[in-house]
Design a protein around this motif. Structure first.
Motif, PDB file in Angstrom:
ATOM      1  N   GLY A   1       7.924  24.829   6.693  1.00 35.44           N
ATOM      2  CA  GLY A   1       7.035  24.118   5.774  1.00 35.44           C
ATOM      3  C   GLY A   1       7.253  22.629   5.684  1.00 35.44           C
ATOM      4  N   HIS A   2       8.462  22.206   5.221  1.00 36.54           N
ATOM      5  CA  HIS A   2       8.672  20.768   4.974  1.00 36.54           C
ATOM      6  C   HIS A   2       8.544  19.963   6.266  1.00 36.54           C
ATOM      7  CE1 HIS A   2      12.574  21.470   6.789  1.00 36.54           C
ATOM      8  NE2 HIS A   2      12.817  20.185   6.746  1.00 36.54           N
ATOM      9  N   ILE A   3       8.640  20.649   7.413  1.00 35.72           N
ATOM     10  CA  ILE A   3       8.536  19.970   8.716  1.00 35.72           C
ATOM     11  C   ILE A   3       7.190  19.277   8.894  1.00 35.72           C
ATOM     12  CG2 ILE A   3      10.178  21.533   9.805  1.00 35.72           C
ATOM     13  CD1 ILE A   3       7.831  23.031  11.081  1.00 35.72           C
ATOM     14  N   PHE A   4       6.175  19.715   8.130  1.00 38.13           N
ATOM     15  CA  PHE A   4       4.844  19.125   8.301  1.00 38.13           C
ATOM     16  C   PHE A   4       4.631  17.884   7.443  1.00 38.13           C
ATOM     17  CE2 PHE A   4       4.324  23.513   9.756  1.00 38.13           C
ATOM     18  CZ  PHE A   4       3.879  23.246  11.037  1.00 38.13           C
ATOM     19  N   ALA A   5       5.596  17.544   6.611  1.00 38.55           N
ATOM     20  CA  ALA A   5       5.516  16.263   5.883  1.00 38.55           C
ATOM     21  C   ALA A   5       5.696  15.152   6.932  1.00 38.55           C
ATOM     22  CB  ALA A   5       6.597  16.200   4.824  1.00 38.55           C
ATOM     23  N   PRO A   6       4.823  14.149   6.935  1.00 38.95           N
ATOM     24  CA  PRO A   6       4.844  13.186   8.045  1.00 38.95           C
ATOM     25  C   PRO A   6       6.070  12.288   8.096  1.00 38.95           C
ATOM     26  CG  PRO A   6       3.174  12.588   6.409  1.00 38.95           C
ATOM     27  CD  PRO A   6       3.686  13.943   6.028  1.00 38.95           C
ATOM     28  N   ARG A   7       6.762  12.098   6.940  1.00 36.45           N
ATOM     29  CA  ARG A   7       7.932  11.203   6.949  1.00 36.45           C
ATOM     30  C   ARG A   7       9.186  12.030   6.638  1.00 36.45           C
ATOM     31  NH1 ARG A   7       5.268   6.934   2.917  1.00 36.45           N
ATOM     32  NH2 ARG A   7       4.755   8.941   1.979  1.00 36.45           N
ATOM     33  N   PRO A   8       9.885  12.514   7.707  1.00 36.98           N
ATOM     34  CA  PRO A   8      11.025  13.415   7.496  1.00 36.98           C
ATOM     35  C   PRO A   8      12.081  12.827   6.590  1.00 36.98           C
ATOM     36  CG  PRO A   8      10.850  12.726   9.812  1.00 36.98           C
ATOM     37  CD  PRO A   8       9.630  12.230   9.129  1.00 36.98           C
ATOM     38  N   GLU A   9      12.307  11.512   6.683  1.00 41.41           N
ATOM     39  CA  GLU A   9      13.387  10.917   5.882  1.00 41.41           C
ATOM     40  C   GLU A   9      13.032  10.974   4.395  1.00 41.41           C
ATOM     41  OE1 GLU A   9      11.281   9.376   7.851  1.00 41.41           O
ATOM     42  OE2 GLU A   9      10.449   7.724   6.695  1.00 41.41           O
ATOM     43  N   ILE A  10      11.738  10.909   4.087  1.00 36.49           N
ATOM     44  CA  ILE A  10      11.336  10.956   2.674  1.00 36.49           C
ATOM     45  C   ILE A  10      11.395  12.403   2.171  1.00 36.49           C
ATOM     46  CG2 ILE A  10       9.436  10.538   1.054  1.00 36.49           C
ATOM     47  CD1 ILE A  10       8.757   8.067   2.605  1.00 36.49           C
ATOM     48  N   ALA A  11      10.896  13.330   2.988  1.00 35.06           N
ATOM     49  CA  ALA A  11      10.918  14.745   2.565  1.00 35.06           C
ATOM     50  C   ALA A  11      12.357  15.208   2.325  1.00 35.06           C
ATOM     51  CB  ALA A  11      10.236  15.617   3.611  1.00 35.06           C
ATOM     52  N   ILE A  12      13.266  14.881   3.241  1.00 35.83           N
ATOM     53  CA  ILE A  12      14.636  15.383   3.084  1.00 35.83           C
ATOM     54  C   ILE A  12      15.326  14.694   1.902  1.00 35.83           C
ATOM     55  CG2 ILE A  12      15.880  13.850   4.702  1.00 35.83           C
ATOM     56  CD1 ILE A  12      16.367  17.625   4.426  1.00 35.83           C
TER      57      ILE A  12
ATOM     58  N   PRO B   1      -0.167  12.812  16.972  1.00 35.98           N
ATOM     59  CA  PRO B   1      -0.022  12.666  15.510  1.00 35.98           C
ATOM     60  C   PRO B   1      -0.236  11.211  15.106  1.00 35.98           C
ATOM     61  CG  PRO B   1       2.108  13.071  16.569  1.00 35.98           C
ATOM     62  CD  PRO B   1       1.072  13.171  17.643  1.00 35.98           C
ATOM     63  N   PRO B   2      -0.505  10.947  13.821  1.00 35.79           N
ATOM     64  CA  PRO B   2      -0.720   9.555  13.407  1.00 35.79           C
ATOM     65  C   PRO B   2       0.490   8.681  13.740  1.00 35.79           C
ATOM     66  CG  PRO B   2      -0.693  11.059  11.502  1.00 35.79           C
ATOM     67  CD  PRO B   2      -0.558  11.902  12.711  1.00 35.79           C
ATOM     68  N   ALA B   3       0.217   7.392  13.984  1.00 30.72           N
ATOM     69  CA  ALA B   3       1.301   6.459  14.322  1.00 30.72           C
ATOM     70  C   ALA B   3       2.376   6.532  13.254  1.00 30.72           C
ATOM     71  CB  ALA B   3       0.736   5.044  14.405  1.00 30.72           C
ATOM     72  N   GLY B   4       3.611   6.568  13.696  1.00 34.94           N
ATOM     73  CA  GLY B   4       4.724   6.570  12.735  1.00 34.94           C
ATOM     74  C   GLY B   4       5.163   7.957  12.339  1.00 34.94           C
ATOM     75  N   MET B   5       4.465   9.005  12.820  1.00 35.27           N
ATOM     76  CA  MET B   5       4.887  10.360  12.456  1.00 35.27           C
ATOM     77  C   MET B   5       5.605  11.026  13.638  1.00 35.27           C
ATOM     78  SD  MET B   5       2.739  13.698  11.221  1.00 35.27           S
ATOM     79  CE  MET B   5       3.558  15.292  11.161  1.00 35.27           C
ATOM     80  N   PRO B   6       6.902  11.310  13.494  1.00 37.10           N
ATOM     81  CA  PRO B   6       7.591  12.032  14.568  1.00 37.10           C
ATOM     82  C   PRO B   6       7.111  13.483  14.627  1.00 37.10           C
ATOM     83  CG  PRO B   6       9.104  11.511  12.756  1.00 37.10           C
ATOM     84  CD  PRO B   6       7.755  11.023  12.336  1.00 37.10           C
TER      85      PRO B   6
ATOM     86  N   ASN C   1      20.743  18.577  16.616  1.00 31.96           N
ATOM     87  CA  ASN C   1      21.309  17.214  16.546  1.00 31.96           C
ATOM     88  C   ASN C   1      20.500  16.334  15.596  1.00 31.96           C
ATOM     89  OD1 ASN C   1      23.423  17.644  18.373  1.00 31.96           O
ATOM     90  ND2 ASN C   1      21.985  17.468  20.074  1.00 31.96           N
ATOM     91  N   VAL C   2      19.168  16.474  15.697  1.00 32.18           N
ATOM     92  CA  VAL C   2      18.293  15.688  14.813  1.00 32.18           C
ATOM     93  C   VAL C   2      18.505  16.123  13.359  1.00 32.18           C
ATOM     94  CG1 VAL C   2      15.877  15.150  14.249  1.00 32.18           C
ATOM     95  CG2 VAL C   2      16.597  15.311  16.648  1.00 32.18           C
ATOM     96  N   VAL C   3      18.631  17.434  13.160  1.00 33.70           N
ATOM     97  CA  VAL C   3      18.833  17.942  11.790  1.00 33.70           C
ATOM     98  C   VAL C   3      20.112  17.344  11.199  1.00 33.70           C
ATOM     99  CG1 VAL C   3      19.302  20.000  10.412  1.00 33.70           C
ATOM    100  CG2 VAL C   3      17.525  20.058  12.154  1.00 33.70           C
ATOM    101  N   ARG C   4      21.200  17.357  11.983  1.00 35.97           N
ATOM    102  CA  ARG C   4      22.475  16.797  11.495  1.00 35.97           C
ATOM    103  C   ARG C   4      22.306  15.324  11.116  1.00 35.97           C
ATOM    104  NH1 ARG C   4      27.056  19.739  12.003  1.00 35.97           N
ATOM    105  NH2 ARG C   4      26.994  21.394  13.534  1.00 35.97           N
ATOM    106  N   GLU C   5      21.599  14.605  11.995  1.00 40.97           N
ATOM    107  CA  GLU C   5      21.388  13.168  11.746  1.00 40.97           C
ATOM    108  C   GLU C   5      20.586  12.957  10.456  1.00 40.97           C
ATOM    109  OE1 GLU C   5      18.946  10.356  14.450  1.00 40.97           O
ATOM    110  OE2 GLU C   5      20.511  11.340  15.646  1.00 40.97           O
ATOM    111  N   ARG C   6      19.538  13.769  10.277  1.00 41.05           N
ATOM    112  CA  ARG C   6      18.682  13.582   9.094  1.00 41.05           C
ATOM    113  C   ARG C   6      19.398  13.985   7.805  1.00 41.05           C
ATOM    114  NH1 ARG C   6      12.895  15.602  11.661  1.00 41.05           N
ATOM    115  NH2 ARG C   6      12.528  13.677  12.830  1.00 41.05           N
ATOM    116  N   LEU C   7      20.267  14.981   7.899  1.00 40.78           N
ATOM    117  CA  LEU C   7      21.010  15.385   6.690  1.00 40.78           C
ATOM    118  C   LEU C   7      22.101  14.365   6.380  1.00 40.78           C
ATOM    119  CD1 LEU C   7      21.289  19.224   7.352  1.00 40.78           C
ATOM    120  CD2 LEU C   7      19.997  18.131   5.519  1.00 40.78           C
ATOM    121  N   GLY C   8      22.619  13.741   7.432  1.00 41.11           N
ATOM    122  CA  GLY C   8      23.564  12.633   7.276  1.00 41.11           C
ATOM    123  C   GLY C   8      24.801  13.009   6.492  1.00 41.11           C
TER     124      GLY C   8
END
Ligand code: SAM
Length: 272
Positions: A122-133, A170-175, A184-191
């Motif tokens: 679910g939360h994966i579809f929020a366009p800004r992962p850093e904000i959702a997490i 996807p829209p510009a700026g959305m990974p 690896n990405v998950v670890r980085e985003r959880l920081g």
């Protein structure tokens, strides 16, 4: 109105409006996500009486399963049609779940409100992962558990999403939402906000009578694909034919004995 008090405009407002329309048709797919819900709940080690938030809850399969186990569950989703179904699912099941219409990037809850924050595909579809997490961590208590299920980019759903992006980026700026399936990405985003990060792999087997029927069903139920098919039908029907051929060929790679293998990743972490 005092300009200083007005909320910051959301640069992805239009995108989210389109997502909401697309996801309104998702409910038949709850048949596939229902069996995954207890697995995520077990992975998160949810206990009876925990306060649990289910982010991007859809028809409520995770929150209702948690409530059946005695948790105080809350679900939040962007799409009102799915929330209507979620409320009905909870009522028929005889459990009390609070459902909210809202955005994973702007959770309408106080800091440290929940013992467990979950999201199943679910939360994966929020366009800004850093904000959702950041939002999901904000509403989680220190010592609380965050857990989610996501799609690895190199497997069936991830590759299907990449195929769609080839036709409609996807829209510009959305990974890509599928980066949430890369540990690896998950670890980085959880920081450094979490400790004890644990990953687990699981399989969703989808009954499929033929790749053509599967492709037709996904075009009717998967939000981002519904929007893509709408766009291509209007502007480039030959590209739509090509997309359909590629989608069927991809599904064929994962189909055996009328079951389509959709492997996914579950993550668990504890907020520091
Ligand atoms: C694949 S469905 C998963 C639904 C549910 N968690 C399940 O397992 O059945 C994706 C969900 O994400 C929701 N969604 C997409 N973007 C969202 C956002 N920015 N905030 C909240 N929900 C969102 C959609 O409305 C949809 O219900």
């Amino acid at each position: 109105m005092n300009a200083q008090l007005s909320p910051t405009p959301d640069p992805f407002f239009q995108f989210k409006q389109a997502q909401k329309q697309g996801w309104a048709h998702f409910f038949p797919l709850e048949a596939l996500t229902i069996p995954q819900a207890p697995r995520l709940i077990r992975h998160a080690k949810v206990r009876s009486a925990d306060r649990v938030l289910d982010v991007a809850c859809g028809t409520g399969v995770v929150s209702i399963t948690a409530a059946r186990l005695g948790a105080q569950a809350t679900g939040l989703d962007l799409t009102p049609e799915l929330l209507q179904r979620a409320r009905e699912n909870a009522r028929i099941s005889g459990v009390a779940v609070e459902f909210h219409e809202g955005d994973a990037e702007r959770l309408p809850f106080e800091d440290s409100s929940f013992d467990v924050v979950l999201s199943q595909f679910g939360h994966i579809f929020a366009p800004r992962p850093e904000i959702a997490i950041a939002e999901m961590l904000r509403v989680l208590k220190p010592g609380g558990t965050m857990a989610f299920s996501t799609w690895p980019p190199e497997l069936y759903v991830g590759r299907s999403m990449a195929l769609m992006s080839k036709y409609l980026p996807p829209p510009a700026g959305m990974p890509s939402p599928m980066l949430w399936g890369d540990s690896n990405v998950v670890r980085e985003r959880l920081g450094d906000k979490v400790k004890d990060v644990v990953f687990h792999r699981a399989r969703m087997n989808v009954p499929v009578l033929s790749v053509q029927i599967h492709r037709t069903n996904t075009e009717r139920t998967v939000g981002p694909l519904i929007k893509l098919v709408e766009a291509l039908s209007a502007t480039a029907p030959e590209k739509l034919d090509q997309l359909r051929r590629e989608a069927e060929a991809l599904a064929a790679e994962y189909l055996e004995d009328n079951l389509l293998r959709q492997d996914y990743l579950m993550t668990r972490a504890i907020k520091i």
